[in-house]
Scaffold this motif. Sequence first.
Motif, PDB file in Angstrom:
ATOM      1  N   GLU A 254     -15.113  30.491  32.466  1.00 34.08           N
ATOM      2  CA  GLU A 254     -14.713  29.089  32.638  1.00 34.08           C
ATOM      3  C   GLU A 254     -15.701  28.151  31.941  1.00 34.08           C
ATOM      4  OE1 GLU A 254     -14.546  28.785  36.836  1.00 34.08           O
ATOM      5  OE2 GLU A 254     -12.561  29.729  37.026  1.00 34.08           O
ATOM      6  N   GLN A 255     -17.004  28.429  32.099  1.00 38.82           N
ATOM      7  CA  GLN A 255     -18.009  27.568  31.478  1.00 38.82           C
ATOM      8  C   GLN A 255     -17.945  27.647  29.947  1.00 38.82           C
ATOM      9  OE1 GLN A 255     -21.992  27.148  33.001  1.00 38.82           O
ATOM     10  NE2 GLN A 255     -21.506  28.266  34.857  1.00 38.82           N
ATOM     11  N   VAL A 256     -17.775  28.856  29.431  1.00 40.03           N
ATOM     12  CA  VAL A 256     -17.702  29.029  27.981  1.00 40.03           C
ATOM     13  C   VAL A 256     -16.457  28.349  27.426  1.00 40.03           C
ATOM     14  CG1 VAL A 256     -17.413  30.726  26.136  1.00 40.03           C
ATOM     15  CG2 VAL A 256     -19.067  31.134  27.961  1.00 40.03           C
ATOM     16  N   LYS A 257     -15.344  28.499  28.106  1.00 39.20           N
ATOM     17  CA  LYS A 257     -14.100  27.862  27.659  1.00 39.20           C
ATOM     18  C   LYS A 257     -14.261  26.340  27.611  1.00 39.20           C
ATOM     19  CE  LYS A 257      -9.198  27.411  29.053  1.00 39.20           C
ATOM     20  NZ  LYS A 257      -8.577  27.697  27.745  1.00 39.20           N
ATOM     21  N   THR A 258     -14.892  25.777  28.651  1.00 37.60           N
ATOM     22  CA  THR A 258     -15.126  24.336  28.689  1.00 37.60           C
ATOM     23  C   THR A 258     -16.033  23.899  27.551  1.00 37.60           C
ATOM     24  OG1 THR A 258     -14.867  24.278  31.089  1.00 37.60           O
ATOM     25  CG2 THR A 258     -16.043  22.440  30.077  1.00 37.60           C
TER      26      THR A 258
ATOM     27  N   ASP B 273      -8.324  30.805  24.326  1.00 41.45           N
ATOM     28  CA  ASP B 273      -7.779  31.713  25.331  1.00 41.45           C
ATOM     29  C   ASP B 273      -8.902  32.487  26.011  1.00 41.45           C
ATOM     30  OD1 ASP B 273      -5.150  31.014  24.841  1.00 41.45           O
ATOM     31  OD2 ASP B 273      -4.884  32.557  23.298  1.00 41.45           O
ATOM     32  N   TYR B 274      -8.730  32.723  27.305  1.00 43.10           N
ATOM     33  CA  TYR B 274      -9.695  33.542  28.046  1.00 43.10           C
ATOM     34  C   TYR B 274      -9.810  34.942  27.433  1.00 43.10           C
ATOM     35  CZ  TYR B 274     -10.246  30.238  31.932  1.00 43.10           C
ATOM     36  OH  TYR B 274     -10.564  29.151  32.705  1.00 43.10           O
ATOM     37  N   THR B 275      -8.703  35.460  26.928  1.00 41.69           N
ATOM     38  CA  THR B 275      -8.724  36.814  26.355  1.00 41.69           C
ATOM     39  C   THR B 275      -9.658  36.881  25.148  1.00 41.69           C
ATOM     40  OG1 THR B 275      -6.446  37.140  27.072  1.00 41.69           O
ATOM     41  CG2 THR B 275      -7.316  38.679  25.444  1.00 41.69           C
ATOM     42  N   ASP B 276      -9.666  35.816  24.319  1.00 40.82           N
ATOM     43  CA  ASP B 276     -10.566  35.791  23.171  1.00 40.82           C
ATOM     44  C   ASP B 276     -12.030  35.849  23.618  1.00 40.82           C
ATOM     45  OD1 ASP B 276      -8.473  35.627  21.357  1.00 40.82           O
ATOM     46  OD2 ASP B 276      -8.434  33.442  21.410  1.00 40.82           O
TER      47      ASP B 276
ATOM     48  N   PHE C 157     -12.693  40.699  32.824  1.00 41.13           N
ATOM     49  CA  PHE C 157     -13.424  39.446  32.810  1.00 41.13           C
ATOM     50  C   PHE C 157     -12.520  38.241  33.094  1.00 41.13           C
ATOM     51  CE2 PHE C 157     -15.927  42.249  30.080  1.00 41.13           C
ATOM     52  CZ  PHE C 157     -17.185  42.086  30.624  1.00 41.13           C
ATOM     53  N   LEU C 158     -11.229  38.464  33.123  1.00 39.77           N
ATOM     54  CA  LEU C 158     -10.301  37.341  33.262  1.00 39.77           C
ATOM     55  C   LEU C 158     -10.370  36.732  34.653  1.00 39.77           C
ATOM     56  CD1 LEU C 158      -7.138  38.658  31.402  1.00 39.77           C
ATOM     57  CD2 LEU C 158      -8.789  36.978  30.604  1.00 39.77           C
ATOM     58  N   PRO C 159     -10.177  35.408  34.772  1.00 35.14           N
ATOM     59  CA  PRO C 159     -10.100  34.780  36.086  1.00 35.14           C
ATOM     60  C   PRO C 159      -8.955  35.378  36.896  1.00 35.14           C
ATOM     61  CG  PRO C 159     -10.305  33.136  34.362  1.00 35.14           C
ATOM     62  CD  PRO C 159     -10.050  34.443  33.685  1.00 35.14           C
ATOM     63  N   SER C 160      -9.045  35.231  38.202  1.00 34.86           N
ATOM     64  CA  SER C 160      -8.063  35.862  39.077  1.00 34.86           C
ATOM     65  C   SER C 160      -6.658  35.332  38.863  1.00 34.86           C
ATOM     66  CB  SER C 160      -8.481  35.656  40.546  1.00 34.86           C
ATOM     67  OG  SER C 160      -8.675  34.279  40.801  1.00 34.86           O
TER      68      SER C 160
ATOM     69  N   ILE D 270     -17.654  32.027  19.575  1.00 36.80           N
ATOM     70  CA  ILE D 270     -17.478  32.408  20.982  1.00 36.80           C
ATOM     71  C   ILE D 270     -18.700  33.165  21.491  1.00 36.80           C
ATOM     72  CG2 ILE D 270     -16.114  33.819  22.571  1.00 36.80           C
ATOM     73  CD1 ILE D 270     -13.660  33.143  20.890  1.00 36.80           C
ATOM     74  N   LYS D 271     -19.210  34.100  20.687  1.00 35.60           N
ATOM     75  CA  LYS D 271     -20.389  34.861  21.106  1.00 35.60           C
ATOM     76  C   LYS D 271     -21.573  33.929  21.364  1.00 35.60           C
ATOM     77  CE  LYS D 271     -19.435  39.277  18.786  1.00 35.60           C
ATOM     78  NZ  LYS D 271     -19.862  40.189  17.695  1.00 35.60           N
ATOM     79  N   ALA D 272     -21.786  32.974  20.461  1.00 32.91           N
ATOM     80  CA  ALA D 272     -22.904  32.047  20.620  1.00 32.91           C
ATOM     81  C   ALA D 272     -22.751  31.225  21.892  1.00 32.91           C
ATOM     82  CB  ALA D 272     -23.007  31.131  19.406  1.00 32.91           C
ATOM     83  N   ALA D 273     -21.535  30.802  22.185  1.00 29.21           N
ATOM     84  CA  ALA D 273     -21.288  30.020  23.399  1.00 29.21           C
ATOM     85  C   ALA D 273     -21.580  30.851  24.648  1.00 29.21           C
ATOM     86  CB  ALA D 273     -19.849  29.518  23.415  1.00 29.21           C
ATOM     87  N   CYS D 274     -21.230  32.128  24.612  1.00 28.41           N
ATOM     88  CA  CYS D 274     -21.497  33.008  25.755  1.00 28.41           C
ATOM     89  C   CYS D 274     -22.995  33.169  25.990  1.00 28.41           C
ATOM     90  CB  CYS D 274     -20.861  34.381  25.533  1.00 28.41           C
ATOM     91  SG  CYS D 274     -19.063  34.394  25.535  1.00 28.41           S
TER      92      CYS D 274
END
Length: 803
Positions: A257-261, A272-275, A797-800, A230-234
């Motif tokens: 959103e971009q990282v999740k995709t 999960d967005y929380t992760d 950081f979570l989406p609205s 996850i860190k690398a993707a960010c």
Amino acid sequence: MEKQDTLDLFAEQGKFVKGRPIVTIFHNEQNLYTVLRIRVDETNDQYDDKEAVITGYFPKIHEQETYIFFGEFKEHPKFGLQFHTNHFRKDMPQSKQGVIAYLSGEMFKGIGKKTAENIVETLGENAITKILNQPSLLDTIPKLPPEKAKTLYDTLMEHQGLEQVMVALNQYGFGPQISMRIYQAYKEETLSIIQKNPYQLVEDIEGIGFGRADELGYQLGISGNHPDRIKAACLYTLENESMQTGHVFLHAENLLEQVKTLLEDNQRDHIDYTDISNELIKLEEEGKIIGEEKRIYLPSLFFAEKGLVTSINRILKQTEYSDQFPESEFLLALGGLEERLGVQYAPSQREAIQTALMSPMLILTGGPGTGKTTVIKGIVELYGELHGCSLEPKDYFKKDEPFPILLAAPTGRAAKRMTESTGLPAVTIHRLLGFNGTEGFDRDEASPLEGKILIVDETSMLDIWLANQLFKALPEHIQVIMVGDEDQLPSVGPGQVLKDLLQSERIATVRLTDIYRQAEGSSIIELAHDIKKGYLPPNVTAKQADRSFIKCSTAQVAQVVEKVALNAKNKGYTSKDIQVLAPMYRGPAGIDRLNVLLQEIFNPNPDGKRKEIAFGDVKYRIGDKVLQLVNQPESNVFNGDIGEIISIIYAKENTEKQDMIYISFEGNEVEYTRQDLNQITHAYCCSVHKSQGSEFPIVIMPITRSYYRMLQRNLIYTAITRSKQSLIICGEEDALRMGIERADELQRQTTLCQKLQESIVIINQLHEESSSGLSYEEELMKVNPMVGMENLTPYDFLPSDGN
């Protein structure tokens, strides 16, 4: 293991040649590219000679060792048959007696046969591999002193470690070049670092993106919501967005959103967005990102904006220029200059010259033909007259004093135009700052520039990194004039410095709007200003004295460009006079395809007698027009410079025993070896971005719907304004109209304007409230630069919608 079994094992990895080196013909210490001759012991290829030439990327080759090289034989047009190596390994002893003999040999000082037997008895016939993987196993060997154990391990690493790493990296799917780059970064820790966190490669190794690291992570069992993944993707997403779209930051929600995709597209895992937000918090704690009011920055970009704001405020606080000359003295000097030059400045031009000389900082902006160059000339001339100083640099050199006027531009061609228009020396910004590659810049706040006034042209090309470096190298008490066209393409690098400075309204600005070249009959200038306003005149396809429109489809573009170029050549024009500008590299109307056609027109080699060097699919010849792709400060050549190949020397003709190409960049001759040829490309056709800062007598601009992704108003405007005398557009009128209608679709996310505006509020408050007697800089340092970053939680950081 029997000899036949060993050969069968080698054969499973493809074609191989086994043998001992005779001589190293060439070895590049930087990238480890090597050419050597070996005595052939075994091969599974149809090769009968006793010796073979081997090429590839190797460390130091020991002539007393036997190696197995894997790859294939290829016929070189000059040097004959060569074995191109994909990977290699040292021929290790395969039996206990062989290992004992190897370890007790001359290579391992202090290790006798008895000690070698103890090692093999304890660790087995795979002792060497075990020691390399786990050096602590040497502690288990009876009667082996620690100092001898260390010497043994170090010697094994020197002679076997890199080969082991290269074999492992090859098994992971890395080619020899990138494997060498990885090894040079991590050395003996390579495999442990990769196996622990393969995603570290994304941060440390140029050319390895998230997708490649993710494949490796999957092989090593790292997948799903693993923190390292996850860190690398960010970090990859932030870096990619800054370099590809020019963003200085991403909004937290958009980043999530971009990282999740990205994470779910690669392995189809649900993340999960929380992760993701949890790892963003950790990255911020580690100093690898900076969060500010739900904006996420890479630290280098955050501090570049912050540093530029500080430098600009430092310059703007100067007050000594506003009343240094009475207006009557200025007007008298201006009148004398007009008479001497035979010109009459328009009111806006007079305003620009006066503001430049009476202010600490000025932005001068305007489109083509509005007289920016004329104003620059006027500023320089009047500065010398009003300050009573010579405009002859040699007068200062004799006295060992710095020349007071600094002229600079982002590109060599733009700097050359400044020199031609002012008669004074102008240089690239990189050269002005003493850019020295990996070491950075010689000029900074600790070693500032020397000068009284700085004029920077083509400032629309300045990215936030370079702008910050330039401004922090400015001395106290210097006047700065930034000249540029706000409607051109923004910088290739992140940021939109000129646009943000203008929008901040913090800096004195003069916009030149009157078009003077239009009076000379330039329909190109008229068209450019129409396009800037988003208007396409109905007569755009009608033939004009200096421009024309040839209607054609994407499939016909190459043929049309070929005919236009041939016609121009037959009229006496050369490749230096003509520049084809296209938005994209691939496709039938792309830069790559057009360069092949144009080379055959302007620099053919029909009988094969002219010297040329093949590099991949490209052939470089003497007389070719080429483009520099990377900064090479040690040779004073930079990304975007256009040069001409003036000499080719083959390996058999020089003592270096390698092919050499010599390119002249406006008289500056630079040497390239074969390994350097990835730094250049043909320049008969180039991208619009690469043409910024340059002007050409004739511009040919293909424009079709196939370019849709790249077509937008500022790109078309920039391309058209590169033309000085003649413009030929070839393509589809509706594609041109569509592009002009697309304005600012990709708004860059920056906070330079906001920070400049906020800083004046803070400064005013400090001036009103401070009674401490501290200096301006000391008061400003009291302001917390991390406002808005405290008390962050993952939920920030979570989406609205919370999903």
